[in-house]
Design a protein around this motif. Structure first.
Motif, mmCIF file in Angstrom:
data_model
loop_
_atom_site.group_PDB
_atom_site.id
_atom_site.type_symbol
_atom_site.label_atom_id
_atom_site.label_comp_id
_atom_site.label_asym_id
_atom_site.label_seq_id
_atom_site.Cartn_x
_atom_site.Cartn_y
_atom_site.Cartn_z
ATOM 1 N N ARG A 18 17.518 -15.480 11.329
ATOM 2 C CA ARG A 18 17.062 -16.808 11.749
ATOM 3 C C ARG A 18 16.529 -17.648 10.592
ATOM 4 O O ARG A 18 16.724 -18.866 10.563
ATOM 5 N N LEU A 19 15.838 -16.991 9.662
ATOM 6 C CA LEU A 19 15.093 -17.726 8.635
ATOM 7 C C LEU A 19 15.686 -17.621 7.241
ATOM 8 O O LEU A 19 15.332 -18.404 6.355
ATOM 9 N N GLY A 20 16.559 -16.634 7.000
ATOM 10 C CA GLY A 20 17.087 -16.408 5.663
ATOM 11 C C GLY A 20 16.234 -15.399 4.921
ATOM 12 O O GLY A 20 15.016 -15.332 5.129
ATOM 13 N N PRO A 21 16.830 -14.606 4.047
ATOM 14 C CA PRO A 21 16.079 -13.529 3.372
ATOM 15 C C PRO A 21 14.960 -14.029 2.467
ATOM 16 O O PRO A 21 14.002 -13.298 2.210
ATOM 17 N N ASP A 22 15.062 -15.264 1.978
ATOM 18 C CA ASP A 22 14.044 -15.756 1.046
ATOM 19 C C ASP A 22 12.687 -15.941 1.714
ATOM 20 O O ASP A 22 11.653 -15.889 1.058
ATOM 21 N N LEU A 23 12.675 -16.153 3.018
ATOM 22 C CA LEU A 23 11.429 -16.422 3.727
ATOM 23 C C LEU A 23 10.793 -15.163 4.299
ATOM 24 O O LEU A 23 9.658 -15.211 4.784
ATOM 25 N N VAL A 24 11.495 -14.023 4.249
ATOM 26 C CA VAL A 24 11.040 -12.831 4.971
ATOM 27 C C VAL A 24 10.842 -11.658 4.018
ATOM 28 O O VAL A 24 11.768 -11.266 3.296
ATOM 29 N N LEU A 25 9.637 -11.107 4.010
ATOM 30 C CA LEU A 25 9.351 -9.882 3.269
ATOM 31 C C LEU A 25 9.160 -8.744 4.256
ATOM 32 O O LEU A 25 8.528 -8.920 5.303
ATOM 33 N N THR A 26 9.683 -7.569 3.917
ATOM 34 C CA THR A 26 9.490 -6.385 4.752
ATOM 35 C C THR A 26 9.221 -5.176 3.857
ATOM 36 O O THR A 26 9.232 -5.285 2.629
ATOM 37 N N GLY A 27 9.009 -4.024 4.474
ATOM 38 C CA GLY A 27 8.825 -2.791 3.712
ATOM 39 C C GLY A 27 7.554 -2.805 2.884
ATOM 40 O O GLY A 27 6.520 -3.355 3.277
ATOM 41 N N GLU A 28 7.624 -2.234 1.686
ATOM 42 C CA GLU A 28 6.441 -2.111 0.838
ATOM 43 C C GLU A 28 5.923 -3.465 0.359
ATOM 44 O O GLU A 28 4.748 -3.586 0.003
ATOM 45 N N ALA A 29 6.809 -4.477 0.343
ATOM 46 C CA ALA A 29 6.373 -5.815 -0.087
ATOM 47 C C ALA A 29 5.324 -6.400 0.846
ATOM 48 O O ALA A 29 4.599 -7.335 0.470
ATOM 49 N N VAL A 30 5.208 -5.858 2.049
ATOM 50 C CA VAL A 30 4.254 -6.361 3.029
ATOM 51 C C VAL A 30 2.834 -5.858 2.750
ATOM 52 O O VAL A 30 1.844 -6.504 3.107
ATOM 53 N N LEU A 31 2.712 -4.706 2.100
ATOM 54 C CA LEU A 31 1.428 -4.011 1.988
ATOM 55 C C LEU A 31 0.295 -4.857 1.401
ATOM 56 O O LEU A 31 -0.828 -4.818 1.916
ATOM 57 N N PRO A 32 0.514 -5.627 0.313
ATOM 58 C CA PRO A 32 -0.613 -6.410 -0.233
ATOM 59 C C PRO A 32 -1.182 -7.434 0.744
ATOM 60 O O PRO A 32 -2.349 -7.816 0.626
ATOM 61 N N TYR A 33 -0.393 -7.867 1.695
ATOM 62 C CA TYR A 33 -0.842 -8.854 2.681
ATOM 63 C C TYR A 33 -1.605 -8.200 3.836
ATOM 64 O O TYR A 33 -2.130 -8.904 4.705
ATOM 65 N N CYS A 34 -1.622 -6.874 3.840
ATOM 66 C CA CYS A 34 -2.241 -6.129 4.948
ATOM 67 C C CYS A 34 -3.523 -5.429 4.530
ATOM 68 O O CYS A 34 -4.039 -4.590 5.272
ATOM 69 N N ARG A 35 -4.029 -5.754 3.361
ATOM 70 C CA ARG A 35 -5.233 -5.113 2.844
ATOM 71 C C ARG A 35 -6.309 -6.181 2.649
ATOM 72 O O ARG A 35 -6.024 -7.273 2.150
ATOM 73 N N ASP A 36 -7.529 -5.861 3.054
ATOM 74 C CA ASP A 36 -8.587 -6.861 2.904
ATOM 75 C C ASP A 36 -8.986 -7.005 1.438
ATOM 76 O O ASP A 36 -8.630 -6.189 0.593
ATOM 77 N N TRP A 37 -9.758 -8.064 1.164
ATOM 78 C CA TRP A 37 -10.070 -8.445 -0.213
ATOM 79 C C TRP A 37 -10.801 -7.339 -0.960
ATOM 80 O O TRP A 37 -10.574 -7.110 -2.141
ATOM 81 N N HIS A 38 -11.675 -6.623 -0.280
ATOM 82 C CA HIS A 38 -12.449 -5.575 -0.937
ATOM 83 C C HIS A 38 -11.726 -4.228 -0.945
ATOM 84 O O HIS A 38 -12.223 -3.262 -1.525
#
Length: 488
Positions: A18-38
């Motif tokens: 729907r969005l094109g691969p440039d707009l979508v991250l999956t797999g290990e690339a997602v991990l930094p967005y799932c961790r809090d600042w500390h």
């Protein structure tokens, strides 16, 4: 389990289609967005969507809605209450605004700017300064936090005393609603009394009602003179007395008035070895004061006369006035470095509470005494913004304890502080928001009518409970699904 995995892969592939691969991250690339600042908490997400424009943000929202995925908006992910962390790796996506960073316009005659939600706060401040203007929101995370997150959390900072919270600096908003429609409210008007001010619904909502994509901001004349001083006093009662005098002597030219304990200097020096204590002897309390202005007012003379009066009356015991920008930065480094020093000592309770200013000193004394009585091995670090009654009463657990013992101490300390806070008619969140971390305490203190109104607003704007599930309050549609995000 196999069916769940297949469903996740299928949803991720549909997002790409729907969005094109440039707009979508999956797999290990997602991990930094799932961790809090500390780094204390690790969440999960199916994917991260990274729009480059408002229209692409609308496409992302529509795609998530079509696949019945829940959306967690995210800016710089510098929040302290887990408000931007996904929890469900099968059914939640992060929409990161990190690529929407344009400053669309800056109108010096109107003292305003329109910026995209992913613009870093420091970038906005620099753009204003280049035009001889000033955006006064000042935070420790200003080099990485983003304007959309500042708006969504109604961020505070050290200049609230003079300029107010983020809410008072917003002229208008552009917001993508859960169904993909666009609320186009980027007004640059100072006065507009055409009924209910809809933008206010989204300020402080922490992404639970929609996705902020752009903000119209109020700018001010750049202060041409700034005076900064560190003053030593005999205790917090004396700090409050000095603040009362400063309000009379310096009036609205006072832009910051912070209080710190002597431990603040110790912590800052631990974190920043090149930092040196600015005064020869240690004192029970310190006030960090800043006054600023432009035009014909002599700011340096005002600061000198104010401090001379405080010293002559015996209220202030010692002090130092910065003679350059570098020296002023060194004084502020103590305030910022103490946070780094606390982090270096390990996991600890970080509070963000407020009480009426007249009760500030009593609250701190009672809360610290209560913690000492029930948790004698813990260390309290109380500091904050005197003028707005905001206290960060942090508690460092016994040094060297293992995680299995630290977390119970943190939870007990939080309960102790909140019980004292309730007696003083305070707020459990002065500037950080509610997020997921403070949701139980928030919901436990909600009056029935307020709860009903908030629920009506949420269900009206987000009937499917799509936006930022588990943040602030549970939506009726998500209550059965949601399990609280736990601290590691």
């Amino acid at each position: 389990m196999a069916d769940d995995m297949a469903g996740q892969v299928g949803d991720a592939e549909q997002l790409r289609a729907r969005l094109g691969p440039d707009l979508v991250l999956t797999g290990e690339a997602v991990l930094p967005y799932c961790r809090d600042w500390h780094g204390d908490v690790q969440g999960q997400a199916l994917a991260v969507l990274r729009p480059r424009s408002t229209s692409e943000a609308q496409d992302c929202m529509r795609a998530a809605a079509a696949l019945k995925l829940r959306v967690v908006p995210q800016g710089g992910n510098t929040g302290l209450v887990l408000g931007a962390l996904p929890e469900d790796g099968a059914a939640e996506v992060v929409i990161s605004l990190e690529r929407m960073t344009r400053i669309r316009s800056l109108d010096a005659d109107n003292f305003s700017a329109v910026v995209e939600a992913g613009a870093v706060l420091e970038q906005v401040m620099a753009a204003a300064e280049a035009e001889g203007l000033f955006f006064p929101l000042t935070l420790g995370a200003q080099g990485s936090c983003r304007i959309g997150g500042n708006v969504s959390t109604n961020a505070g900072g050290v200049n609230v005393l003079r300029y107010g919270m983020t809410r008072e600096l917003v002229l208008g908003l552009e917001v993508v609603l859960p169904d993909g429609q666009l609320f186009e409210g980027l007004s640059l008007l100072r006065k507009d009394n055409r009924g209910i001010d809809l933008k206010q619904l989204f300020i402080g909502a922490e992404g639970t009602l929609g996705l902020v994509t752009a903000v119209a901001l109020k700018l001010l004349p750049r202060p041409e003179q700034v005076a900064t001083a560190l003053v030593a006093l005999d205790g917090l009662e004396e700090v409050i007395a000095l603040y009362r005098q400063a309000r009379r002597d310096c009036c609205d030219l006072m832009s910051a008035f912070e209080f710190m304990p002597p431990l603040a200097i110790e912590l800052a020096c631990e974190a920043m070895p090149d930092l040196r204590p600015p005064l020869d002897a240690a004192h029970p309390a310190y006030a960090l004061i800043e006054i600023s202005g432009s035009g014909l007012v002599d700011i340096d003379d005002l600061m000198t006369r104010f401090l001379e009066g405080a010293l002559m009356s015996g209220l202030a015991r010692d002090g130092v006035v910065a003679q350059s920008r570098a020296q002023a930065a060194g004084l502020w480094a103590i305030r910022e470095g103490m946070n780094l020093g606390q982090a270096m000592r390990g996991r600890h309770l970080r509070t963000d509470v407020s009480v009426p200013l007249s009760r500030l000193a009593t609250f701190v004394a009672e809360a610290e005494a209560a913690v000492a009585a029930e948790l004698p091995g813990c260390t309290c670090v109380s500091y904050g913004h005197v003028g707005d009654g905001n206290v960060h009463l942090n508690v460092l657990p016994d040094y060297g304890l293992g995680p299995d013992m630290i977390v119970p101490q943190i939870l007990k300390a939080k309960k102790i502080v909140n019980e004292v806070l309730d007696r003083h008619a305070g707020s459990i969140s002065a500037e950080h928001g509610i997020g997921r971390l403070k949701k139980p305490e928030f919901e436990a203190r909600l009056p029935p009518v307020q709860r009903e109104l908030l629920t009506r607003i949420k269900t009206a704007l987000d009937p499917a409970g799509m936006m930022n599930p588990g943040c602030q309050m549970d939506h009726p549609a998500e209550a059965a699904h949601h399990a609280p995000l736990a601290e590691n």
